[in-house]
Scaffold this active site. Structure first.
Site, mmCIF file in Angstrom:
data_model
loop_
_atom_site.group_PDB
_atom_site.id
_atom_site.type_symbol
_atom_site.label_atom_id
_atom_site.label_comp_id
_atom_site.label_asym_id
_atom_site.label_seq_id
_atom_site.Cartn_x
_atom_site.Cartn_y
_atom_site.Cartn_z
ATOM 1 N N LYS A 259 20.543 -31.932 -39.558
ATOM 2 C CA LYS A 259 19.759 -31.548 -40.735
ATOM 3 C C LYS A 259 19.633 -30.038 -40.860
ATOM 4 O O LYS A 259 19.903 -29.283 -39.930
ATOM 5 C CB LYS A 259 18.397 -32.260 -40.699
ATOM 6 C CG LYS A 259 18.581 -33.751 -40.950
ATOM 7 C CD LYS A 259 17.304 -34.511 -41.142
ATOM 8 C CE LYS A 259 17.649 -35.973 -41.498
ATOM 9 N NZ LYS A 259 16.428 -36.805 -41.584
ATOM 10 N N ARG B 264 18.467 -41.466 -34.090
ATOM 11 C CA ARG B 264 19.500 -41.770 -35.094
ATOM 12 C C ARG B 264 20.411 -40.556 -35.199
ATOM 13 O O ARG B 264 19.943 -39.453 -35.543
ATOM 14 C CB ARG B 264 18.838 -42.088 -36.438
ATOM 15 C CG ARG B 264 19.803 -42.494 -37.549
ATOM 16 C CD ARG B 264 19.015 -42.860 -38.815
ATOM 17 N NE ARG B 264 19.890 -43.319 -39.880
ATOM 18 C CZ ARG B 264 20.491 -42.530 -40.771
ATOM 19 N NH1 ARG B 264 20.301 -41.208 -40.710
ATOM 20 N NH2 ARG B 264 21.267 -43.027 -41.718
#
Length: 337
Positions: A278, A313
């Site tokens: 991210k 994840r």
């Protein structure tokens, strides 16, 4: 909403006699941080914690669809989209998706998604999302993929088709607020779920997100959504909570959540953390493009495991699995971890 109890988690090989185990996992704690909205944080020994507040922290987590939560688990990301921020377009064909899944042999769960939820992404019609995901899930099952398959969707029609194709778990980034029919579909199928916090829709979530207290606001949201899912007929032991790193959060919001992510153990359910590749990792790590952010993503995953987070994840499954194996062995001082 009163007091919030956050275990100060440790994983050291030397464990005091008064330590208590966290959620049946690899962490333990002797002290907690008491948080509230109207007073400074306080550190207290575990013996000062009321039994009803301590119970959710110490109760072992039930297996989710047979997958025990007693050791760290990885969820591999398999996006079958043209526009996901990191790997959009790479796995659009069934053959490419199957090959990617087969390369994730170290993952415990494979998360198949057919709608990008990157900041600014537009909604994908149900039929297109179904056409992207259901054939891939069927192909993975036909190829003998043994891991649990989850469907990353906000929509009941997509989830129903994915479950029929062989998916087991439903992972909803909207926290089951987007489609009121989704929770009943999961309840009817006895499907485990992951409920995530996001501030607004992907199309607008990064437009100046604000909170009174990001940690406590996210906690209260997840607590409320878990209660709603239980009321809808979903077994509480089959619910996973995700604080939603990057979903309607600034860099400072993300870091505030990561620093105290162990608070979410007070929900009494397994925690999933998805921070892989991210933007904040690129910002802090000096990695401009998503495919350069593997080292930082692994670092965040290991930090989450130090807090007792049960599932991470990730995009980079082999690298993360290797790092987790070495982290566990190094902390335990033996090869069994």
């Amino acid at each position: 909403m009163g007091k919030y109890v956050r275990p100060i988690v440790q994983v050291d090989a030397a464990r005091p006699d008064d330590a208590v185990q966290l959620a049946g996992g690899w962490g333990w704690f002797t002290h907690v941080e008491i948080l509230s909205r109207d007073a400074p944080p306080q550190i207290r020994p575990v013996c000062d914690v009321a039994p009803d507040a301590l119970a959710p922290l110490t109760a072992p987590r039930a297996a989710v669809a047979g997958l025990t939560m007693a050791r760290p688990r990885t969820m591999g990301i398999l996006n079958v989209t043209p526009d996901s921020f990191s790997d959009g377009g790479r796995h659009m064909s069934v053959a490419a998706a199957r090959a990617a899944a087969q390369a994730m042999q170290h993952a415990d769960i494979i998360d198949v998604g057919g709608e990008s939820t990157r900041p600014g992404a537009a909604r994908v019609p149900d039929d297109i999302e179904i056409d992207r995901t259901a054939p891939v899930i069927r192909a993975l099952k036909a190829a003998g993929i043994g891991q649990m398959i989850s469907i990353d969707t906000r929509k009941s029609a997509v989830a129903a088709q994915a479950l029929a194709a062989g998916a087991t778990l439903v992972n909803d980034v909207s926290g089951f607020t987007f489609d009121p029919a989704l929770a009943p579909v999961c309840a009817a199928q006895s499907a485990p779920v992951c409920v995530m916090h996001a501030l607004g829709d992907p199309a607008t979530m990064q437009n100046d997100p604000t909170y009174d207290n990001v940690l406590l606001d996210v906690y209260d949201f997840l607590r409320g959504r878990i209660a709603a899912l239980v009321a809808a007929g979903i077994d509480r032991t089959q619910i996973i909570a995700d604080p939603g790193i990057g979903f309607g959060k600034t860099l400072d919001h993300n870091l505030a959540l990561l620093a105290r992510v162990s608070l979410f153990h007070s929900l009494g359910v397994p925690i999933l953390l998805g921070a892989s590749r991210k933007r904040f990792i690129g910002t802090l790590g000096g990695a401009e493009t998503a495919d350069q952010r593997m080292p930082g993503s692994v670092a965040v995953a290991l930090a989450a495991l130090k807090h007792g987070t049960q599932i991470v994840r990730v995009h980079d499954v082999p690298e993360t699995a290797q790092a987790i194996a070495l982290w566990r062995a190094s902390m335990a001082g033996n090869a069994d971890g």
